[in-house]
Design an enzyme around this catalytic site. Structure first.
Site, mmCIF file in Angstrom:
data_model
loop_
_atom_site.group_PDB
_atom_site.id
_atom_site.type_symbol
_atom_site.label_atom_id
_atom_site.label_comp_id
_atom_site.label_asym_id
_atom_site.label_seq_id
_atom_site.Cartn_x
_atom_site.Cartn_y
_atom_site.Cartn_z
ATOM 1 N N GLY A 1 0.818 -1.203 0.000
ATOM 2 C CA GLY A 1 0.000 0.000 0.000
ATOM 3 C C GLY A 1 0.853 1.255 0.000
ATOM 4 O O GLY A 1 1.139 1.816 1.067
ATOM 5 N N TYR A 2 1.279 1.673 -1.172
ATOM 6 C CA TYR A 2 2.118 2.860 -1.311
ATOM 7 C C TYR A 2 1.359 3.988 -2.022
ATOM 8 O O TYR A 2 0.979 4.972 -1.436
ATOM 9 C CB TYR A 2 3.403 2.528 -2.086
ATOM 10 C CG TYR A 2 4.545 2.012 -1.247
ATOM 11 C CD1 TYR A 2 4.344 1.406 -0.012
ATOM 12 C CD2 TYR A 2 5.855 2.117 -1.695
ATOM 13 C CE1 TYR A 2 5.386 0.933 0.740
ATOM 14 C CE2 TYR A 2 6.926 1.653 -0.945
ATOM 15 C CZ TYR A 2 6.693 1.055 0.275
ATOM 16 O OH TYR A 2 7.737 0.593 1.022
ATOM 17 N N SER B 1 -1.420 -4.031 -6.144
ATOM 18 C CA SER B 1 -1.409 -5.297 -6.882
ATOM 19 C C SER B 1 -1.966 -6.441 -6.042
ATOM 20 O O SER B 1 -1.507 -6.683 -4.920
ATOM 21 C CB SER B 1 0.011 -5.637 -7.321
ATOM 22 O OG SER B 1 0.536 -4.639 -8.158
ATOM 23 N N GLU C 1 11.621 -4.026 -4.632
ATOM 24 C CA GLU C 1 10.508 -4.116 -5.572
ATOM 25 C C GLU C 1 11.016 -3.983 -7.006
ATOM 26 O O GLU C 1 10.630 -4.741 -7.895
ATOM 27 C CB GLU C 1 9.476 -3.027 -5.293
ATOM 28 C CG GLU C 1 8.305 -3.050 -6.281
ATOM 29 C CD GLU C 1 7.386 -1.851 -6.152
ATOM 30 O OE1 GLU C 1 6.278 -1.912 -6.715
ATOM 31 O OE2 GLU C 1 7.757 -0.867 -5.501
ATOM 32 N N GLU D 1 10.266 7.348 -16.820
ATOM 33 C CA GLU D 1 10.705 8.747 -16.877
ATOM 34 C C GLU D 1 11.376 9.165 -15.569
ATOM 35 O O GLU D 1 12.424 9.836 -15.582
ATOM 36 C CB GLU D 1 9.506 9.659 -17.176
ATOM 37 C CG GLU D 1 8.933 9.519 -18.590
ATOM 38 C CD GLU D 1 8.058 8.289 -18.766
ATOM 39 O OE1 GLU D 1 7.681 7.992 -19.901
ATOM 40 O OE2 GLU D 1 7.734 7.625 -17.754
#
Length: 392
Positions: free
Chosen positions: A131-132, A165, A248, A376
């Site tokens: 949960g970010y 996710s 991650e 980016e």
């Protein structure tokens, strides 16, 4: 035991214990074992393979044995990986708990937190999600607004996360929550572990262009997070988050070198081979060779960076370069898979959750450029912190 003795012993054990069906290429999501409270094994062999690897601690071979791991040195863990790759053995367990939360707990967690949470991760009993990101806090993650108010032995959490996710299939979530509202934005965030099996947590899948919904919105409405499940000190969440993000990104970039579909296999399956057993299309053959070489070079670079990190040199901004390169490799892999299949690669049949659909998988690979930090942003980090280019 020497490395060569360990290799021989490991090779013999894998040959005797890895079921034949677990040595075949993964054809889709259903072939991946994620574990969790409600996990349903696709086959008896999948269950057996997980149980046997858990008994050795080899779902997390380098973790300490007291936390469910194999207690292997880095070198022995790499030998195990090589021997599994040699026979085409599938991973017995894939898990955000293994890839992301586990390393963070090993570094920042208390002994009690490690004992409570790491063994269930290693055994595949609990499935975790992250949960970010929030609707107003993506690349500028420190602007997150999900709040946790201290109330005795727990925090009361309210807010929303997005792009979570597999949240709809997960048991617990590790989340960044603003618990110190008067502190500067980077210093007011805590890292909380929250059980999703409570009334205050709900999820809603986000439908993608591929038709699949691996991402979700996650809502906290007076959810409870025990203080004992705060990792690190109050306000230390940003430091932990940055460390976890490097893991991650490593899990995402590994797809570029090691995962995904094999264009040669796809071409063989579609019959596009010449009389000598080579790919019939010389241009495609050259592209496959180039991708293979680039993948091996990337694998070697990943190993070198990991060894440097193990010796205390850190990864730093190089993680951004690796994440970008691994993302591009994985997209190229799926592009070539589509090319190898020709018109068959454009087929769009069955429901959105069907396995082995090249078109859907190709579309899904585009998300690699966004998840875990957009390409980016990664290029900006490389420009500023690796190349030290002047700002615009």
């Amino acid at each position: 035991m020497s490395l060569e003795e360990f290799r021989a012993e490991t090779r013999a054990w894998l040959e005797a214990n890895c079921p034949d069906s677990m040595r075949t290429p993964i054809s889709g999501e259903g072939d991946i074992c994620w574990g969790g409270r409600d996990w349903k094994f696709k086959s008896e062999d999948q269950r057996l393979w997980l149980e046997r690897m858990v008994s050795k601690g080899w779902t997390v071979p380098a973790w300490p044995t007291e936390y469910g791991g194999g207690g292997l040195s880095k070198d022995k863990a790499f030998v195990l990986k090589e021997e599994m790759k040699r026979i085409g053995a599938r991973s017995p367990l894939d898990s955000f708990g293994i890839w992301m939360l586990g390393p963070a707990l090993l570094k920042f967690g208390t002994h009690e937190q490690k004992l409570e949470h790491l063994p269930p991760i290693a055994r595949g009993e609990i499935r975790w999600c992250q949960g970010y990101s929030e609707p107003g806090a993506g690349s500028d993650l420190a602007s997150l607004r999900t709040k946790g108010v201290l109330d005795g032995d727990h925090y009361t959490v309210n807010g929303q996360k997005v792009w979570t996710s597999y949240a709809d299939k997960s048991d617990w979530i590790f989340a960044l929550v603003r618990t110190e509202p008067d502190a500067p934005k980077h210093e007011g965030i805590s890292f909380l572990l929250i059980d999703m099996a409570q009334d205050g947590v709900s999820t809603k899948p986000i439908k993608l262009i591929s038709g699949k919904s691996p991402f979700c919105e996650t809502f906290f409405d007076d959810a409870r997070a025990l203080v004992k499940n705060r990792v690190g000190d109050a306000g230390q969440g940003w430091t932990i988050a940055k460390y976890l993000l490097s893991h991650e990104r490593a899990s995402i970039v590994s797809e570029g070198a090691f995962g995904g579909l094999n264009p040669i296999t796809a071409a063989t399956a579609s019959g596009e081979m010449d009389e000598d057993g080579k790919l019939a299309d010389p241009i495609l053959r050259g592209e496959v060779a180039k991708l293979t070489i680039d993948g091996l070079a990337f694998e070697a670079t990943m190993r070198r960076v990991k060894e440097e990190a193990d010796h205390g040199e850190g990864v730093g901004a190089r993680a951004s370069a690796l994440k970008y390169l691994g993302t591009e490799l994985n997209k190229r892999r799926h592009e070539l898979n589509m090319s190898a299949l020709g018109s068959d690669g454009l087929l769009w049949e069955g429901d959105a959750e069907s396995d082995g659909d090249p078109a859907r998988n190709w579309l899904r690979a585009r998300a690699n450029s966004i998840e875990g930090g957009t390409s980016e942003i990664q290029l900006n980090i490389v420009a500023k912190r690796v190349l030290e280019l002047p700002g615009g």
